[in-house]
Design a protein around this motif. Sequence first.
Motif, mmCIF file in Angstrom:
data_model
loop_
_atom_site.group_PDB
_atom_site.id
_atom_site.type_symbol
_atom_site.label_atom_id
_atom_site.label_comp_id
_atom_site.label_asym_id
_atom_site.label_seq_id
_atom_site.Cartn_x
_atom_site.Cartn_y
_atom_site.Cartn_z
ATOM 1 N N VAL A 111 0.839 -1.206 0.000
ATOM 2 C CA VAL A 111 0.000 0.000 0.000
ATOM 3 C C VAL A 111 0.874 1.257 0.000
ATOM 4 C CG1 VAL A 111 -1.614 1.338 1.411
ATOM 5 C CG2 VAL A 111 -2.050 -1.080 0.975
ATOM 6 N N LEU A 112 1.986 1.221 0.757
ATOM 7 C CA LEU A 112 2.912 2.363 0.729
ATOM 8 C C LEU A 112 3.470 2.561 -0.679
ATOM 9 C CD1 LEU A 112 4.963 2.015 4.045
ATOM 10 C CD2 LEU A 112 2.989 3.480 3.586
ATOM 11 N N LEU A 113 3.796 1.429 -1.327
ATOM 12 C CA LEU A 113 4.334 1.492 -2.695
ATOM 13 C C LEU A 113 3.314 2.088 -3.656
ATOM 14 C CD1 LEU A 113 6.614 0.687 -4.683
ATOM 15 C CD2 LEU A 113 5.532 -1.570 -4.860
ATOM 16 N N MET A 114 2.052 1.646 -3.554
ATOM 17 C CA MET A 114 1.008 2.174 -4.441
ATOM 18 C C MET A 114 0.788 3.670 -4.190
ATOM 19 S SD MET A 114 0.563 -0.405 -6.175
ATOM 20 C CE MET A 114 -0.681 0.131 -7.339
ATOM 21 N N ASN A 115 0.895 4.085 -2.933
ATOM 22 C CA ASN A 115 0.789 5.509 -2.620
ATOM 23 C C ASN A 115 1.927 6.292 -3.269
ATOM 24 O OD1 ASN A 115 -1.408 6.519 -0.805
ATOM 25 N ND2 ASN A 115 -0.830 4.675 0.324
ATOM 26 N N ALA A 116 3.137 5.727 -3.170
ATOM 27 C CA ALA A 116 4.302 6.411 -3.746
ATOM 28 C C ALA A 116 4.122 6.558 -5.260
ATOM 29 C CB ALA A 116 5.572 5.635 -3.418
ATOM 30 N N LEU A 117 3.635 5.486 -5.916
ATOM 31 C CA LEU A 117 3.441 5.545 -7.367
ATOM 32 C C LEU A 117 2.322 6.520 -7.714
ATOM 33 C CD1 LEU A 117 3.917 1.772 -8.299
ATOM 34 C CD2 LEU A 117 5.604 3.631 -8.278
ATOM 35 N N ALA A 118 1.235 6.526 -6.912
ATOM 36 C CA ALA A 118 0.129 7.454 -7.156
ATOM 37 C C ALA A 118 0.603 8.901 -7.013
ATOM 38 C CB ALA A 118 -1.024 7.176 -6.197
ATOM 39 N N TRP A 119 1.523 9.102 -6.069
ATOM 40 C CA TRP A 119 2.098 10.445 -5.888
ATOM 41 C C TRP A 119 2.869 10.877 -7.133
ATOM 42 C CZ3 TRP A 119 1.590 14.568 -3.006
ATOM 43 C CH2 TRP A 119 2.609 15.536 -3.023
ATOM 44 N N VAL A 120 3.673 9.938 -7.676
ATOM 45 C CA VAL A 120 4.449 10.246 -8.884
ATOM 46 C C VAL A 120 3.510 10.560 -10.049
ATOM 47 C CG1 VAL A 120 6.034 9.257 -10.579
ATOM 48 C CG2 VAL A 120 6.462 8.939 -8.133
ATOM 49 N N VAL A 121 2.434 9.762 -10.178
ATOM 50 C CA VAL A 121 1.460 10.003 -11.240
ATOM 51 C C VAL A 121 0.871 11.410 -11.104
ATOM 52 C CG1 VAL A 121 -0.845 9.361 -12.087
ATOM 53 C CG2 VAL A 121 0.861 7.582 -11.615
ATOM 54 N N LEU A 122 0.500 11.772 -9.877
ATOM 55 C CA LEU A 122 -0.099 13.093 -9.651
ATOM 56 C C LEU A 122 0.894 14.198 -10.006
ATOM 57 C CD1 LEU A 122 -2.477 14.768 -8.574
ATOM 58 C CD2 LEU A 122 -1.521 14.550 -6.288
ATOM 59 N N GLN A 123 2.157 13.984 -9.618
ATOM 60 C CA GLN A 123 3.191 14.979 -9.905
ATOM 61 C C GLN A 123 3.371 15.141 -11.416
ATOM 62 O OE1 GLN A 123 7.358 14.297 -8.492
ATOM 63 N NE2 GLN A 123 6.777 15.731 -6.908
ATOM 64 N N ILE A 124 3.371 14.003 -12.123
ATOM 65 C CA ILE A 124 3.538 14.054 -13.589
ATOM 66 C C ILE A 124 2.379 14.810 -14.234
ATOM 67 C CG2 ILE A 124 3.495 12.613 -15.669
ATOM 68 C CD1 ILE A 124 5.180 10.552 -14.083
ATOM 69 N N ARG A 125 1.139 14.531 -13.773
ATOM 70 C CA ARG A 125 -0.030 15.210 -14.360
ATOM 71 C C ARG A 125 0.065 16.720 -14.139
ATOM 72 N NH1 ARG A 125 -2.178 11.775 -17.719
ATOM 73 N NH2 ARG A 125 -2.765 13.846 -18.398
ATOM 74 N N TYR A 126 0.502 17.099 -12.929
ATOM 75 C CA TYR A 126 0.611 18.533 -12.641
ATOM 76 C C TYR A 126 1.722 19.166 -13.473
ATOM 77 C CZ TYR A 126 -2.776 19.325 -8.952
ATOM 78 O OH TYR A 126 -3.948 19.499 -8.261
ATOM 79 N N LEU A 127 2.845 18.425 -13.631
ATOM 80 C CA LEU A 127 3.964 18.964 -14.419
ATOM 81 C C LEU A 127 3.528 19.176 -15.864
ATOM 82 C CD1 LEU A 127 6.971 16.968 -12.959
ATOM 83 C CD2 LEU A 127 6.504 19.413 -12.733
ATOM 84 N N ARG A 128 2.733 18.227 -16.405
ATOM 85 C CA ARG A 128 2.250 18.359 -17.776
ATOM 86 C C ARG A 128 1.364 19.600 -17.897
ATOM 87 N NH1 ARG A 128 0.936 12.656 -20.272
ATOM 88 N NH2 ARG A 128 3.035 12.480 -19.425
ATOM 89 N N LEU A 129 0.549 19.842 -16.854
ATOM 90 C CA LEU A 129 -0.390 20.968 -16.885
ATOM 91 C C LEU A 129 0.341 22.290 -16.716
ATOM 92 C CD1 LEU A 129 -3.547 21.300 -16.935
ATOM 93 C CD2 LEU A 129 -3.447 21.442 -14.452
ATOM 94 N N GLU A 130 1.378 22.292 -15.869
ATOM 95 C CA GLU A 130 2.065 23.538 -15.539
ATOM 96 C C GLU A 130 3.130 23.909 -16.572
ATOM 97 O OE1 GLU A 130 1.806 25.606 -12.597
ATOM 98 O OE2 GLU A 130 -0.115 24.589 -12.381
ATOM 99 N N GLY A 131 3.652 22.903 -17.241
ATOM 100 C CA GLY A 131 4.669 23.173 -18.252
ATOM 101 C C GLY A 131 6.081 23.120 -17.696
ATOM 102 N N PRO A 132 7.089 22.975 -18.595
ATOM 103 C CA PRO A 132 8.483 22.742 -18.167
ATOM 104 C C PRO A 132 9.144 23.967 -17.519
ATOM 105 C CG PRO A 132 8.341 22.952 -20.548
ATOM 106 C CD PRO A 132 6.928 22.991 -20.050
ATOM 107 N N ASP A 133 8.578 25.145 -17.692
ATOM 108 C CA ASP A 133 9.209 26.332 -17.118
ATOM 109 C C ASP A 133 8.527 26.794 -15.832
ATOM 110 O OD1 ASP A 133 10.893 26.351 -19.304
ATOM 111 O OD2 ASP A 133 9.424 27.455 -20.502
ATOM 112 N N SER A 134 7.571 26.000 -15.347
ATOM 113 C CA SER A 134 6.801 26.391 -14.160
ATOM 114 C C SER A 134 7.660 26.301 -12.908
ATOM 115 C CB SER A 134 5.593 25.468 -14.017
ATOM 116 O OG SER A 134 6.048 24.149 -13.829
ATOM 117 N N PRO A 135 7.293 27.018 -11.844
ATOM 118 C CA PRO A 135 8.010 26.884 -10.567
ATOM 119 C C PRO A 135 8.036 25.433 -10.090
ATOM 120 C CG PRO A 135 6.397 28.672 -10.468
ATOM 121 C CD PRO A 135 6.208 27.997 -11.788
ATOM 122 N N LEU A 136 6.911 24.720 -10.290
ATOM 123 C CA LEU A 136 6.849 23.330 -9.848
ATOM 124 C C LEU A 136 7.918 22.494 -10.549
ATOM 125 C CD1 LEU A 136 5.141 21.298 -8.121
ATOM 126 C CD2 LEU A 136 3.930 20.754 -10.225
#
Lengths: 193, 193, 193, 193
Positions: A111-136
């Motif tokens: 469950v910890l592993l699935m949480n870690a992967l879900a976190w990475v997925v969320l981060q990737i989705r936000y990075l795609r939305l914010e773009g490569p030059d965003s503060p994030l």
Amino acid sequence: MDKGRVEAFSDGVIAIIITIMVLELKAPAGDHLNDLRPVLPAFAGYVLSFVYVGIYWTNHHHMMHAVRRVDGSVLWANLYLLFWLSMVPFVTAWMGEHPLATAPAVLYGFVLLMNALAWVVLQIRYLRLEGPDSPLAQAVSSGLKEKISPLIYVFGIAAAFVYVPVSLACYVIVAAMWIIPDRRVERQLGMGA
Amino acid sequence: MDKGRVEAFSDGVIAIIITIMVLELKAPAGDHLNDLRPVLPAFAGYVLSFVYVGIYWTNHHHMMHAVRRVDGSVLWANLYLLFWLSMVPFVTAWMGEHPLATAPAVLYGFVLLMNALAWVVLQIRYLRLEGPDSPLAQAVSSGLKEKISPLIYVFGIAAAFVYVPVSLACYVIVAAMWIIPDRRVERQLGMGA
Amino acid sequence: MDKGRVEAFSDGVIAIIITIMVLELKAPAGDHLNDLRPVLPAFAGYVLSFVYVGIYWTNHHHMMHAVRRVDGSVLWANLYLLFWLSMVPFVTAWMGEHPLATAPAVLYGFVLLMNALAWVVLQIRYLRLEGPDSPLAQAVSSGLKEKISPLIYVFGIAAAFVYVPVSLACYVIVAAMWIIPDRRVERQLGMGA
Amino acid sequence: MDKGRVEAFSDGVIAIIITIMVLELKAPAGDHLNDLRPVLPAFAGYVLSFVYVGIYWTNHHHMMHAVRRVDGSVLWANLYLLFWLSMVPFVTAWMGEHPLATAPAVLYGFVLLMNALAWVVLQIRYLRLEGPDSPLAQAVSSGLKEKISPLIYVFGIAAAFVYVPVSLACYVIVAAMWIIPDRRVERQLGMGA
């Protein structure tokens, strides 16, 4: 501001998850301090899970701080993370009832592993939305902890088949590693401000 | 505003803590008013714990009002306080099942003591962040109640080994002392406004 | 802003509904991975219900985004929807304990149907309040999914009397159909912005 | 804005109260539609209590809308109301297990009465804070429903000793009377706006 409601809903769910775990701590049958002894493993598990959920909340707080908007795809990536977080009370209860048993320690790590992967997925989705030059994007450029944590979880899951305390030690180590909030984001935002 | 989400998350956790305690009040088995009698000690414990959690909420409200920003270290100091608050339903349930028993009264006092210390830690972290000339610093300069409360808790814990009602009286006295919200902060903010 | 509190309260209720379902997942009695097997149907039901509640949350998020104010009548239409959503954990628990039994599958479909109708009622109340030229009105003009879903639920309820897996498949299909958030509203708002 | 956090905390507590009542609805043991029959009285009680808590939420929403600030005394008046609201799940559960029994109907009416009085106390505290010329003061000038409701509750409590259905009818009548949100405040605010 659109992202406000995602924060509010996530806060609500995480607040409930972190609090309902304490419902699993049943008041001991007897009325002596010694009667607390059988509750101790469950208590230790509660502390560890409280720290983990707290880590996700503080990091969610930091990430959302750097985020400027949301869309349908991040809503579901966020719900996917909340789903796996909501599994934490279940595995904490199982592990609390069978401390040092292999299967609960395996499932806890999973469950910890699935949480870690879900976190990475969320981060990737936000990075795609914010773009490569965003503060994030600049803040999470290296992502070292995100890469090491899953490896330690996998090792911890494997170790549970041999000697459970090693497995639990792995989970404690990752928590300790993460309890320091993401300085990269904090520093980045501090520099930008 | 950064501190908004800390308030929202704390509100969520405290709202859940204050409400789930009522889940411990099991509906009596019989259907006569007399059947309520065995529930009365648990009800009294619920009232006391409701007041304590209410005190922490109103004082949290007052403190956050005087605070202007948050960082990673106060996030964790805040989570540490929420952790000890989340222990209140557990000890309330135990005390409700064994009214006037020594060990539950000891543990109840211990949890109150840990909450009081966690509150002091949170206040110190905020004072460090806000600086010595901040409205918060001027508002909490004396901190008399913060200093007396732990002493009464320790006395209450010790008293539980001799005669439990004295112990419970101590916990009621501290609650009564605190139920008056922190006039210092209110006055200070009123003066500054 | 008036609508903010309706969002906050709805977020609170939906967050609790989506999270308390996991309380129904009892930790297995044994400590082997095989002991998880009897929990699997309840887990599958939890996933489906989590997705359904998540769908209502994301669509509520989208609808409220297009809404500009509230009145007493939408407050009650909103509470009516929350009432039927609050029935989801109950039917999920019943279905989880009796997987593939007719009656729980019928009731599950009935609760989904009542939720769908409550959603339509809420949408109508908001449309009346916002007027025919509002962004919301243009966004939901066709409402195809709103019209098809109840039909599939009714078919699923009927199918439960013959062969339960068909019934469950119906509920999964509607969820899949809705998991894509309401692109119409998103597109409409995007165009208007 | 100071009052925002009082709203958020009240929303949290009320959202939890309205939702945890559904936890009292235990999934029936059997898997036939007939097995739902013994759950029906508890379900009816849940509906009534859901409506009551919903009434308090909508009226709280309306009152807070007309309110401009808070102080320590309204914080505690608000907590006092939340305390009595938190008793609703307990009495709902007791009444659900013993439908048509005298004592639970008496206690249910008593808790409704205490809520009504707590509401009046909260209103008085806010009126004192807002002053006689405030929008709130003009909006609640008559307070007819506030005066009649306690009388009906008292009659309902007395009736429970003679014939419980009359008692329950009283509680349903007050709910119906209040389900219409406070038009006075809405009208007043509409006029002022």
